[in-house]
Design a protein around this motif. Structure first.
Motif, PDB file in Angstrom:
ATOM      1  N   UNK A   1     -39.521 101.749 128.606  1.00 51.66           N
ATOM      2  CA  UNK A   1     -38.832 100.614 128.011  1.00 51.66           C
ATOM      3  C   UNK A   1     -39.741  99.399 127.997  1.00 51.66           C
ATOM      4  N   UNK A   2     -39.564  98.600 126.959  1.00 56.38           N
ATOM      5  CA  UNK A   2     -40.305  97.360 126.830  1.00 56.38           C
ATOM      6  C   UNK A   2     -39.351  96.188 126.880  1.00 56.38           C
ATOM      7  N   UNK A   3     -39.741  95.098 126.249  1.00 55.81           N
ATOM      8  CA  UNK A   3     -38.893  93.909 126.280  1.00 55.81           C
ATOM      9  C   UNK A   3     -37.751  93.979 125.262  1.00 55.81           C
ATOM     10  N   UNK A   4     -37.943  94.770 124.193  1.00 57.27           N
ATOM     11  CA  UNK A   4     -36.956  94.810 123.115  1.00 57.27           C
ATOM     12  C   UNK A   4     -36.491  96.220 122.768  1.00 57.27           C
ATOM     13  N   UNK A   5     -37.024  97.218 123.452  1.00 60.93           N
ATOM     14  CA  UNK A   5     -36.688  98.599 123.121  1.00 60.93           C
ATOM     15  C   UNK A   5     -36.569  99.446 124.375  1.00 60.93           C
ATOM     16  N   UNK A   6     -35.783 100.512 124.251  1.00 62.15           N
ATOM     17  CA  UNK A   6     -35.676 101.505 125.324  1.00 62.15           C
ATOM     18  C   UNK A   6     -35.836 102.873 124.669  1.00 62.15           C
ATOM     19  N   UNK A   7     -36.649 103.744 125.272  1.00 61.77           N
ATOM     20  CA  UNK A   7     -36.968 105.041 124.679  1.00 61.77           C
ATOM     21  C   UNK A   7     -36.537 106.189 125.586  1.00 61.77           C
ATOM     22  N   UNK A   8     -35.957 107.203 124.951  1.00 61.00           N
ATOM     23  CA  UNK A   8     -35.515 108.396 125.671  1.00 61.00           C
ATOM     24  C   UNK A   8     -36.234 109.628 125.123  1.00 61.00           C
ATOM     25  N   UNK A   9     -36.423 110.612 125.981  1.00 62.65           N
ATOM     26  CA  UNK A   9     -37.052 111.874 125.599  1.00 62.65           C
ATOM     27  C   UNK A   9     -36.005 112.975 125.615  1.00 62.65           C
ATOM     28  N   UNK A  10     -36.018 113.821 124.576  1.00 64.61           N
ATOM     29  CA  UNK A  10     -35.137 114.983 124.575  1.00 64.61           C
ATOM     30  C   UNK A  10     -35.789 116.110 123.786  1.00 64.61           C
ATOM     31  N   UNK A  11     -35.294 117.309 123.980  1.00 65.47           N
ATOM     32  CA  UNK A  11     -35.793 118.479 123.273  1.00 65.47           C
ATOM     33  C   UNK A  11     -34.760 118.945 122.258  1.00 65.47           C
ATOM     34  N   UNK A  12     -35.192 119.107 121.014  1.00 69.99           N
ATOM     35  CA  UNK A  12     -34.285 119.573 119.959  1.00 69.99           C
ATOM     36  C   UNK A  12     -33.886 121.013 120.278  1.00 69.99           C
ATOM     37  N   UNK A  13     -32.599 121.288 120.443  1.00 71.76           N
ATOM     38  CA  UNK A  13     -32.178 122.633 120.863  1.00 71.76           C
ATOM     39  C   UNK A  13     -32.421 123.723 119.825  1.00 71.76           C
ATOM     40  N   UNK A  14     -32.660 123.354 118.579  1.00 72.46           N
ATOM     41  CA  UNK A  14     -32.909 124.342 117.528  1.00 72.46           C
ATOM     42  C   UNK A  14     -34.401 124.583 117.329  1.00 72.46           C
ATOM     43  N   UNK A  15     -35.157 123.502 117.163  1.00 72.40           N
ATOM     44  CA  UNK A  15     -36.593 123.627 116.889  1.00 72.40           C
ATOM     45  C   UNK A  15     -37.430 123.758 118.160  1.00 72.40           C
ATOM     46  N   UNK A  16     -36.881 123.288 119.279  1.00 79.11           N
ATOM     47  CA  UNK A  16     -37.630 123.331 120.534  1.00 79.11           C
ATOM     48  C   UNK A  16     -38.661 122.229 120.656  1.00 79.11           C
ATOM     49  N   UNK A  17     -38.709 121.318 119.691  1.00 84.68           N
ATOM     50  CA  UNK A  17     -39.690 120.239 119.722  1.00 84.68           C
ATOM     51  C   UNK A  17     -39.191 119.056 120.554  1.00 84.68           C
ATOM     52  N   UNK A  18     -40.141 118.428 121.247  1.00 85.01           N
ATOM     53  CA  UNK A  18     -39.800 117.228 122.007  1.00 85.01           C
ATOM     54  C   UNK A  18     -39.745 116.024 121.068  1.00 85.01           C
ATOM     55  N   UNK A  19     -38.695 115.238 121.202  1.00 87.48           N
ATOM     56  CA  UNK A  19     -38.497 114.085 120.343  1.00 87.48           C
ATOM     57  C   UNK A  19     -38.252 112.840 121.175  1.00 87.48           C
ATOM     58  N   UNK A  20     -38.518 111.688 120.584  1.00 93.03           N
ATOM     59  CA  UNK A  20     -38.291 110.399 121.252  1.00 93.03           C
ATOM     60  C   UNK A  20     -37.190 109.651 120.518  1.00 93.03           C
ATOM     61  N   UNK A  21     -36.177 109.252 121.257  1.00 95.31           N
ATOM     62  CA  UNK A  21     -35.080 108.441 120.733  1.00 95.31           C
ATOM     63  C   UNK A  21     -35.342 106.990 121.118  1.00 95.31           C
ATOM     64  N   UNK A  22     -35.442 106.118 120.123  1.00 90.44           N
ATOM     65  CA  UNK A  22     -35.793 104.708 120.347  1.00 90.44           C
ATOM     66  C   UNK A  22     -34.588 103.821 120.045  1.00 90.44           C
ATOM     67  N   UNK A  23     -34.203 103.016 121.025  1.00 84.19           N
ATOM     68  CA  UNK A  23     -33.086 102.084 120.871  1.00 84.19           C
ATOM     69  C   UNK A  23     -33.656 100.672 120.830  1.00 84.19           C
ATOM     70  N   UNK A  24     -33.323  99.941 119.768  1.00 83.14           N
ATOM     71  CA  UNK A  24     -33.853  98.591 119.580  1.00 83.14           C
ATOM     72  C   UNK A  24     -32.792  97.540 119.883  1.00 83.14           C
TER      73      UNK A  24
END
Length: 343
Positions: A35-58
């Motif tokens: 997390x920074x001053x204006x954003x918070x980021x989460x990590x998750x794995x797509x259950x279908x593709x198996x790829x790791x993705x980043x969810x960014x909240x502004x």
């Protein structure tokens, strides 16, 4: 996820799940990434593709944009061919289902840049990004007078500190003096011959380094502009940048060597004949941007109930506003008026 109001409900919404091709029922787990001053980021794995993705909240916009997260998404789309930035997959700036902007992008591995041993990787990364040809009508903000735009931004930010009763009077005077000297240099540059998508926030933690022959990346495109590469290089080399997450301040010789290395990595993809001189104009002005941002942020940190509070950030704010640091900037970058090469 409980720390972000409404997020648990949002990731279960049909808009989010259909947009990402997720199963109807939520199966993925979200882990706080950073997390920074204006954003918070989460990590998750797509259950279908198996790829790791980043969810960014502004949570807000330093650029005063109504749809900040969509602006970031646009920049990442423009830079998709560079191979140096995360691919954006989903964006929602409506704030209809959640009071924040939301973006999902691919997760990229790597560690923060080490200024002492990994500068060649940063030079290569920036050269590839800056060499991507971006059309003039790309939709990114593009100040006509970038030096003045930076100084105007400085004035807007420092106003918060100057008007705060918590601000130190002696430091206010010192910062005002530095800004006045900066304004004396506001018209030193002619219009740039080449423009591209620049990041303008080149802190060491925004680089993801994996080493020689591996992927090395630049993330966090919160404040991109359609501007000249020298502005990015000036930000990257300024002591207010290098000192932010480290204790490193590059000396004049190291800074000039980096510019030479960058030119080599560009390899003629655009005209770099005047980039060293232009970068050396941006560095002192960029120092003022760092100081005034810290002054503004320090006032915000003094207020109770701040959404995101980083103790390490607060300590750095104190360091940047110390008399010793301010005097060092004045001595090394503004000792002789009109000379941008004093460091």
């Amino acid at each position: 996820m409980e720390r972000t109001k409404g997020l648990q409900e949002y990731v279960r919404s049909s808009r989010y799940r259909q947009g990402l091709g997720l199963p109807e029922e939520a199966q993925e787990e979200y882990e706080l990434l950073a997390q920074g001053e204006y954003n918070r980021n989460y990590l998750f794995t797509h259950p279908v593709t198996g790829k790791k993705l980043a969810l960014r909240i502004n949570f807000g916009s330093q650029m005063h944009l109504e749809r900040q997260i969509e602006y970031e998404y646009k920049a990442l789309r423009l830079l998709g061919g560079s191979g140096r930035t995360p691919q954006p997959l989903y964006v929602d700036g409506s704030r209809e289902l959640i009071p924040y902007g939301v973006m999902v992008m691919e997760y990229l591995p790597g560690h923060a840049l080490d200024y002492r041993t990994e500068l060649p990787f940063a030079a290569e990364c920036l050269a590839d990004i800056h060499s991507v040809r971006i059309p003039e009508g790309c939709g990114l903000l593009s100040p006509k007078e970038p030096l003045r735009a930076i100084l105007e931004e400085c004035e807007e930010m420092v106003k918060v500190y100057m008007e705060s009763s918590a601000g130190d009077k002696k430091k206010k005077k010192k910062i005002r003096s530095l800004l006045d000297k900066g304004w004396e240099r506001a018209d030193e540059l002619r219009p740039a011959r080449y423009k591209c998508c620049i990041n303008t926030e080149l802190n060491s933690t925004n680089f993801l380094i994996n080493g020689e022959g591996m992927g090395n990346y630049l993330i966090d495109w919160e404040k991109p502009l359609y501007g000249e590469p020298a502005q990015d290089l000036g930000h990257f080399l300024a002591p207010t940048t290098t000192f932010w997450k480290t204790d490193v301040i590059l000396d004049h010789k190291e800074a000039q060597h980096f510019i030479d290395l960058y030119i080599e990595k560009v390899g003629g993809r655009y005209d770099t004949s005047d980039i060293k001189a232009r970068t050396n104009v941006y560095i002192p002005i960029t120092c003022l941007r760092g100081i005034t941002w810290c002054a503004m942020a320090w006032v915000e940190y003094e207020k109770p109930g701040k959404e995101i509070f980083n103790m390490s950030t607060y300590r750095k704010l104190e360091a940047y506003l110390s008399e010793a640091f301010l005097e060092n900037i004045e001595r090394n970058y503004y000792a002789r008026q009109g000379d941008p090469l004093v460091y």
